[in-house]
Write an enzyme that holds these catalytic residues in place. Structure first.
Site, PDB file in Angstrom:
ATOM      1  N   PHE A  59     -22.482 -36.908  -6.487  1.00 49.96           N
ATOM      2  CA  PHE A  59     -21.271 -36.251  -6.008  1.00 49.96           C
ATOM      3  C   PHE A  59     -21.566 -35.444  -4.754  1.00 49.96           C
ATOM      4  O   PHE A  59     -22.501 -34.640  -4.709  1.00 49.96           O
ATOM      5  CB  PHE A  59     -20.711 -35.326  -7.089  1.00 49.96           C
ATOM      6  CG  PHE A  59     -19.462 -34.593  -6.680  1.00 49.96           C
ATOM      7  CD1 PHE A  59     -18.274 -35.279  -6.492  1.00 49.96           C
ATOM      8  CD2 PHE A  59     -19.468 -33.223  -6.498  1.00 49.96           C
ATOM      9  CE1 PHE A  59     -17.102 -34.616  -6.134  1.00 49.96           C
ATOM     10  CE2 PHE A  59     -18.311 -32.548  -6.143  1.00 49.96           C
ATOM     11  CZ  PHE A  59     -17.129 -33.244  -5.959  1.00 49.96           C
ATOM     12  N   GLY A  60     -20.763 -35.663  -3.726  1.00 48.38           N
ATOM     13  CA  GLY A  60     -20.888 -34.911  -2.485  1.00 48.38           C
ATOM     14  C   GLY A  60     -19.703 -33.996  -2.267  1.00 48.38           C
ATOM     15  O   GLY A  60     -18.552 -34.395  -2.466  1.00 48.38           O
ATOM     16  N   TYR A  61     -19.977 -32.770  -1.862  1.00 46.51           N
ATOM     17  CA  TYR A  61     -18.901 -31.801  -1.641  1.00 46.51           C
ATOM     18  C   TYR A  61     -19.101 -31.017  -0.351  1.00 46.51           C
ATOM     19  O   TYR A  61     -18.322 -30.118  -0.040  1.00 46.51           O
ATOM     20  CB  TYR A  61     -18.819 -30.823  -2.811  1.00 46.51           C
ATOM     21  CG  TYR A  61     -20.106 -30.037  -3.049  1.00 46.51           C
ATOM     22  CD1 TYR A  61     -20.316 -28.811  -2.427  1.00 46.51           C
ATOM     23  CD2 TYR A  61     -21.107 -30.535  -3.870  1.00 46.51           C
ATOM     24  CE1 TYR A  61     -21.487 -28.096  -2.625  1.00 46.51           C
ATOM     25  CE2 TYR A  61     -22.277 -29.832  -4.081  1.00 46.51           C
ATOM     26  CZ  TYR A  61     -22.466 -28.615  -3.453  1.00 46.51           C
ATOM     27  OH  TYR A  61     -23.637 -27.924  -3.651  1.00 46.51           O
ATOM     28  N   GLY A  62     -20.145 -31.344   0.410  1.00 44.05           N
ATOM     29  CA  GLY A  62     -20.427 -30.692   1.689  1.00 44.05           C
ATOM     30  C   GLY A  62     -20.569 -31.751   2.758  1.00 44.05           C
ATOM     31  O   GLY A  62     -19.692 -32.589   2.945  1.00 44.05           O
ATOM     32  N   SER A  63     -21.696 -31.754   3.448  1.00 42.44           N
ATOM     33  CA  SER A  63     -21.867 -32.720   4.531  1.00 42.44           C
ATOM     34  C   SER A  63     -21.986 -34.150   4.034  1.00 42.44           C
ATOM     35  O   SER A  63     -21.774 -35.100   4.793  1.00 42.44           O
ATOM     36  CB  SER A  63     -23.099 -32.364   5.377  1.00 42.44           C
ATOM     37  OG  SER A  63     -24.279 -32.440   4.597  1.00 42.44           O
ATOM     38  N   GLU A 135     -31.947 -32.318   0.028  1.00 38.31           N
ATOM     39  CA  GLU A 135     -31.261 -31.278  -0.719  1.00 38.31           C
ATOM     40  C   GLU A 135     -32.207 -30.299  -1.410  1.00 38.31           C
ATOM     41  O   GLU A 135     -31.994 -29.087  -1.344  1.00 38.31           O
ATOM     42  CB  GLU A 135     -30.338 -31.920  -1.766  1.00 38.31           C
ATOM     43  CG  GLU A 135     -29.322 -32.883  -1.193  1.00 38.31           C
ATOM     44  CD  GLU A 135     -28.352 -32.220  -0.235  1.00 38.31           C
ATOM     45  OE1 GLU A 135     -28.099 -31.009  -0.384  1.00 38.31           O
ATOM     46  OE2 GLU A 135     -27.856 -32.903   0.668  1.00 38.31           O
TER      47      GLU A 135
END
Length: 285
Positions: A59-63, A135
């Site tokens: 899951f991605g929520y930033g860049s 990350e």
């Protein structure tokens, strides 16, 4: 996600806490290979990975929403529950420096919270190795698991429907780069003043906000959008041209294509069956 493409030499990744990982990914993160004894694998359409290759969802929520930096099979917009997005994590390798850390997104637990973003289906190990470096080693994040709810399903049946287990990278007070809560005005000022090897800190925030406007126009992310307005105001007050903080436009990402195609080819009356009954006020019918 809160770190971008980078050219830094690879370093040994930090080992995440094995208790936070799904069983099928635990051996991968700790021993650098997939466990032969994996749990039943289901993706968002019920299909399994081709050639029996193990896969996972991230899951991605930033860049990661606009600059993943790795190969993937699918990209689907949606949300996770129990978290909210906050710009409380520092960054010294991509959008800031050790002397002047930038601010990037992390997740904060909130029992009533939702965080919207996108999930990537990843097959094989190359992308996960890249993400551990990006990350964990450089960004100071750790891994947790949670459930991801696809956008198209969630619009029709909120909090209902098939969910997929995803890996999420987040930072907290134990991260070496943690900055913590501050008033929005101070966070915006810090973002406007910071730049790192991957570009200006303002670009990170503005492209994330643009992703939300373009892909999820009905979602109100108050924290993100307040910071967007404040950063744009600060840039204007300081007479900093917007073009000077924005790097090259990222490649366009196709999202939700297969889900939309499935909806076109099969009749689905779920949405209309859940519409509340309404009366015309003037005729009472």
């Amino acid at each position: 996600m809160s770190a971008d493409n980078f050219d830094a030499p690879l370093q040994p990744p930090q080992s995440p806490n094995d208790e936070t990982l799904p069983r099928q990914f635990r051996d991968l993160f700790l021993n650098c290979h997939f466990s032969a004894e994996s749990d039943e694998e289901n993706d968002l359409t019920g299909a399994t990975a081709t050639n029996n290759e193990p896969f996972c969802w991230v899951f991605g929520y930033g860049s990661l929403c606009w600059n993943p930096g790795f190969e993937y099979e699918r990209n689907i917009t949606g949300y996770i529950k129990g978290f909210v997005r906050r710009f409380w994590q520092g960054n010294v390798t991509h959008r800031g420096t050790p002397e002047k850390p930038g601010r990037v997104a992390t997740l904060v637990e909130d029992s009533e919270g939702l965080c919207w973003g996108c999930a990537y289906k990843i097959t094989g190990q190359t992308a996960l190795d890249y993400l551990k470096q990006r990350e964990c080693t450089l960004g100071g994040y750790r891994t947790v698991k949670t459930k991801f709810y696809p956008r198209i399903s969630s619009y029709e049946t909120p909090f209902i429907g098939k969910a997929e287990e995803v890996i999420v990278y987040l930072a907290d007070v134990h991260s070496p780069h943690w900055l913590g809560e501050d008033i929005p005005e101070h966070i915006a000022q810090q973002i406007v003043e910071c730049r790192g090897p991957s570009g200006h800190n303002a670009e990170y925030l503005l492209r994330l906000a643009q992703f939300m406007h373009d892909e999820l126009p009905d979602v109100d992310d108050e924290h993100l959008f307040i910071l967007e307005s404040l950063v744009l105001y600060e840039l204007q007050q300081r007479k900093i041209p917007l073009g000077s903080v924005m790097g090259a436009n990222p490649a366009q990402i196709r999202r939700d294509d297969d889900i939309r195609e499935n909806l076109k080819t099969s009749a689905n009356f779920q949405f209309t069956s859940r519409m509340p009954e309404r009366k015309l006020r003037c005729l009472n019918i």
